[in-house]
Motif scaffolding. Structure first.
Motif, PDB file in Angstrom:
ATOM      1  N   VAL A 178      21.335   8.528   7.718  1.00 32.83           N
ATOM      2  CA  VAL A 178      20.559   8.655   6.484  1.00 32.83           C
ATOM      3  C   VAL A 178      19.573   7.493   6.410  1.00 32.83           C
ATOM      4  N   PHE A 179      18.277   7.821   6.371  1.00 31.97           N
ATOM      5  CA  PHE A 179      17.233   6.798   6.399  1.00 31.97           C
ATOM      6  C   PHE A 179      16.487   6.723   5.072  1.00 31.97           C
ATOM      7  N   ASP A 180      16.448   5.538   4.500  1.00 31.37           N
ATOM      8  CA  ASP A 180      15.465   5.264   3.463  1.00 31.37           C
ATOM      9  C   ASP A 180      14.098   5.347   4.144  1.00 31.37           C
ATOM     10  N   ILE A 181      13.034   5.498   3.353  1.00 30.07           N
ATOM     11  CA  ILE A 181      11.702   5.620   3.963  1.00 30.07           C
ATOM     12  C   ILE A 181      10.893   4.336   3.812  1.00 30.07           C
ATOM     13  N   ASP A 182      10.517   3.997   2.579  1.00 28.95           N
ATOM     14  CA  ASP A 182       9.631   2.851   2.368  1.00 28.95           C
ATOM     15  C   ASP A 182      10.312   1.537   2.714  1.00 28.95           C
ATOM     16  N   ASP A 183       9.614   0.714   3.493  1.00 30.04           N
ATOM     17  CA  ASP A 183      10.059  -0.609   3.925  1.00 30.04           C
ATOM     18  C   ASP A 183      11.262  -0.547   4.856  1.00 30.04           C
ATOM     19  N   THR A 184      11.632   0.664   5.280  1.00 28.05           N
ATOM     20  CA  THR A 184      12.704   0.845   6.256  1.00 28.05           C
ATOM     21  C   THR A 184      12.147   1.438   7.540  1.00 28.05           C
ATOM     22  N   LEU A 185      11.403   2.535   7.435  1.00 31.57           N
ATOM     23  CA  LEU A 185      10.803   3.151   8.617  1.00 31.57           C
ATOM     24  C   LEU A 185       9.470   2.506   8.989  1.00 31.57           C
ATOM     25  N   TYR A 186       8.994   1.600   8.181  1.00 36.24           N
ATOM     26  CA  TYR A 186       7.829   0.779   8.517  1.00 36.24           C
ATOM     27  C   TYR A 186       8.068  -0.615   7.957  1.00 36.24           C
ATOM     28  N   PRO A 187       7.441  -1.654   8.483  1.00 32.84           N
ATOM     29  CA  PRO A 187       7.711  -3.027   8.033  1.00 32.84           C
ATOM     30  C   PRO A 187       7.134  -3.312   6.654  1.00 32.84           C
ATOM     31  N   VAL A 188       7.916  -3.974   5.818  1.00 32.93           N
ATOM     32  CA  VAL A 188       7.472  -4.324   4.472  1.00 32.93           C
ATOM     33  C   VAL A 188       6.251  -5.237   4.512  1.00 32.93           C
ATOM     34  N   THR A 189       6.066  -5.922   5.637  1.00 35.99           N
ATOM     35  CA  THR A 189       4.971  -6.880   5.764  1.00 35.99           C
ATOM     36  C   THR A 189       3.602  -6.236   6.001  1.00 35.99           C
ATOM     37  N   GLU A 198      -2.137  11.942  -2.773  1.00 34.46           N
ATOM     38  CA  GLU A 198      -3.584  12.044  -2.598  1.00 34.46           C
ATOM     39  C   GLU A 198      -4.278  10.690  -2.577  1.00 34.46           C
ATOM     40  N   ARG A 199      -3.749   9.703  -3.301  1.00 39.50           N
ATOM     41  CA  ARG A 199      -4.471   8.443  -3.488  1.00 39.50           C
ATOM     42  C   ARG A 199      -4.015   7.304  -2.586  1.00 39.50           C
ATOM     43  N   CYS A 200      -2.787   7.356  -2.091  1.00 42.85           N
ATOM     44  CA  CYS A 200      -2.348   6.273  -1.201  1.00 42.85           C
ATOM     45  C   CYS A 200      -3.130   6.328   0.108  1.00 42.85           C
ATOM     46  N   ARG A 201      -3.509   5.167   0.621  1.00 48.64           N
ATOM     47  CA  ARG A 201      -4.295   5.098   1.859  1.00 48.64           C
ATOM     48  C   ARG A 201      -3.328   4.948   3.039  1.00 48.64           C
ATOM     49  N   PHE A 202      -2.690   6.045   3.384  1.00 45.38           N
ATOM     50  CA  PHE A 202      -1.649   6.043   4.407  1.00 45.38           C
ATOM     51  C   PHE A 202      -2.178   5.551   5.753  1.00 45.38           C
ATOM     52  N   ASP A 203      -3.301   6.083   6.169  1.00 46.37           N
ATOM     53  CA  ASP A 203      -3.813   5.756   7.504  1.00 46.37           C
ATOM     54  C   ASP A 203      -4.279   4.311   7.621  1.00 46.37           C
ATOM     55  N   GLU A 204      -4.594   3.686   6.503  1.00 44.80           N
ATOM     56  CA  GLU A 204      -5.044   2.296   6.538  1.00 44.80           C
ATOM     57  C   GLU A 204      -3.897   1.328   6.786  1.00 44.80           C
ATOM     58  N   MET A 236       6.472  14.682  -2.511  1.00 45.72           N
ATOM     59  CA  MET A 236       5.211  14.918  -1.796  1.00 45.72           C
ATOM     60  C   MET A 236       4.743  13.652  -1.101  1.00 45.72           C
ATOM     61  N   TYR A 237       4.880  12.541  -1.789  1.00 43.39           N
ATOM     62  CA  TYR A 237       4.503  11.250  -1.214  1.00 43.39           C
ATOM     63  C   TYR A 237       5.398  10.916  -0.023  1.00 43.39           C
ATOM     64  N   GLY A 238       6.711  11.081  -0.179  1.00 39.94           N
ATOM     65  CA  GLY A 238       7.631  10.751   0.897  1.00 39.94           C
ATOM     66  C   GLY A 238       7.347  11.532   2.164  1.00 39.94           C
ATOM     67  N   VAL A 239       7.040  12.828   2.002  1.00 40.12           N
ATOM     68  CA  VAL A 239       6.704  13.661   3.160  1.00 40.12           C
ATOM     69  C   VAL A 239       5.435  13.160   3.834  1.00 40.12           C
ATOM     70  N   ARG A 240       4.452  12.738   3.023  1.00 44.28           N
ATOM     71  CA  ARG A 240       3.205  12.208   3.588  1.00 44.28           C
ATOM     72  C   ARG A 240       3.464  10.946   4.412  1.00 44.28           C
ATOM     73  N   VAL A 241       4.383  10.099   3.948  1.00 46.12           N
ATOM     74  CA  VAL A 241       4.720   8.891   4.700  1.00 46.12           C
ATOM     75  C   VAL A 241       5.340   9.268   6.041  1.00 46.12           C
ATOM     76  N   LEU A 242       6.277  10.208   6.038  1.00 48.30           N
ATOM     77  CA  LEU A 242       6.904  10.646   7.282  1.00 48.30           C
ATOM     78  C   LEU A 242       5.871  11.213   8.248  1.00 48.30           C
ATOM     79  N   GLU A 243       4.906  11.960   7.717  1.00 46.05           N
ATOM     80  CA  GLU A 243       3.836  12.515   8.554  1.00 46.05           C
ATOM     81  C   GLU A 243       2.974  11.405   9.136  1.00 46.05           C
TER      82      GLU A 243
END
Length: 309
Positions: free
Chosen positions: A34-45, A122-128, A160-167
């Motif tokens: 079981v994985f948390d997403i934010d700050d777990t699957l990518y670095p908090v830094t 829609e507003r988070c700049r995921f790719d940045e 919706m946001y969580g799925v976008r992060v995984l993508e």
């Protein structure tokens, strides 16, 4: 001390296995990761969390909820967030209490969680901010292919946001849609409520919490997962901002294994590998297909069993 407590440096990262707090060997096979997403699957830094919470979330409050400024929104949100640990849950409660700014016509404002979810997506700049880590993609992809092993994503963020992060991270294919759980799937439950963990385990068919490992960056969530009987992996970047009582603490008794980042998954599985009879996924990613905690084993034994064919 006679038990595993040695920090091992691998590729510039640290791997810290811990002996189980009870002192007993847990030989129950692991079936659920079981994985948390934010700050777990990518670095908090990487700055993405600050962007999401300090820019997007506060601007949403100005644009949609009638706050005069981001500062006013932050002052309002802070005590709710500290209590509920989720912006969506916090604003839901505030709306139910009638605490949100009134509409221009003086009527009570209704909070729409789906609107928040769409706004963030829609507003988070995921790719940045987010990049694809081939180590994580390779590890999760291989684990997702192991028969009898279920990968689960569990976040306090909107769906919706969580799925976008995984993508954006390139790992969405590793989690079946019915195995992705966001706060809007579980309300009024959310982490770190123990009931939220047991509910997720129930929904994925896990009958014994000891069959599940929780990967988390939040100490509150790690402690809650351990309290319901799950095994735990703390993601501690070592450069995490000071979150007070929620700051990562690898020495905490609720932490079974601590990793610098999720890209070090292979190191976690070395700690979770059986000393005897350990099998690897058939020559694909050298990741353990059968996982058991054996914290009484010496470090060298753990490392040696991970290299056996």
């Amino acid at each position: 001390c006679g038990h595993i407590c040695t920090k091992i440096s691998r590729r510039g990262h640290s791997f810290i296995p811990h002996r189980m707090a009870s002192g007993a060997i847990n030989s129950t096979p692991i079936k659920y990761l079981v994985f948390d997403i934010d700050d777990t699957l990518y670095p908090v830094t990487n700055g993405f969390t600050q962007h999401r919470l300090n820019e997007v979330a506060l601007q949403y409050c100005v644009d949609r909820l009638g706050f005069k400024s981001a500062l006013a929104a932050d002052e309002f949100r802070r005590p709710y967030f500290e209590k509920y640990h989720s912006t969506l849950k916090a604003l839901s409660v505030a709306g139910q209490e009638g605490a949100l700014p009134l509409n221009e016509d003086g009527t009570a404002r209704v909070f729409d969680g789906d609107d928040l979810s769409r706004y963030w997506a829609e507003r988070c700049r995921f790719d940045e901010f987010l990049t694809k880590d081939e180590r994580i993609i390779g590890a999760l992809s291989s684990l997702a292919a192991v028969q009898g092993l279920t990968l689960v994503a569990f976040t306090n963020a909107p769906r919706m946001y969580g799925v976008r992060v995984l993508e954006a991270l390139g790992v969405s294919h590793c989690f079946k849609d019915q195995h992705i759980f966001a706060v809007d799937d579980l309300l009024p439950l959310c982490k770190p409520m123990p009931e939220s963990f047991t509910k997720v385990l129930e929904l994925v068919g896990c009958r014994d919490p000891k069959e599940a490992v929780m990967f988390e960056d939040s100490m509150k969530n790690v402690r809650a997962a351990k309290a319901v009987g799950m095994r735990t992996v703390l993601i501690d970047a070592g450069e995490t901002p000071n979150f007070g009582a929620d700051s990562p603490d690898p020495s905490d008794a609720s932490v079974d294994v601590a990793l610098r980042e999720a890209g070090d998954l292979r190191d976690a599985f070395r700690a979770f590998g059986e000393k005897d009879g350990t099998r690897h996924l058939a020559n694909r990613k050298r990741i353990l297909a059968v996982l058991c905690l054996r914290f009484e084993d010496h470090v060298n034994d753990s490392m040696n069993c991970s290299s056996k064919k």
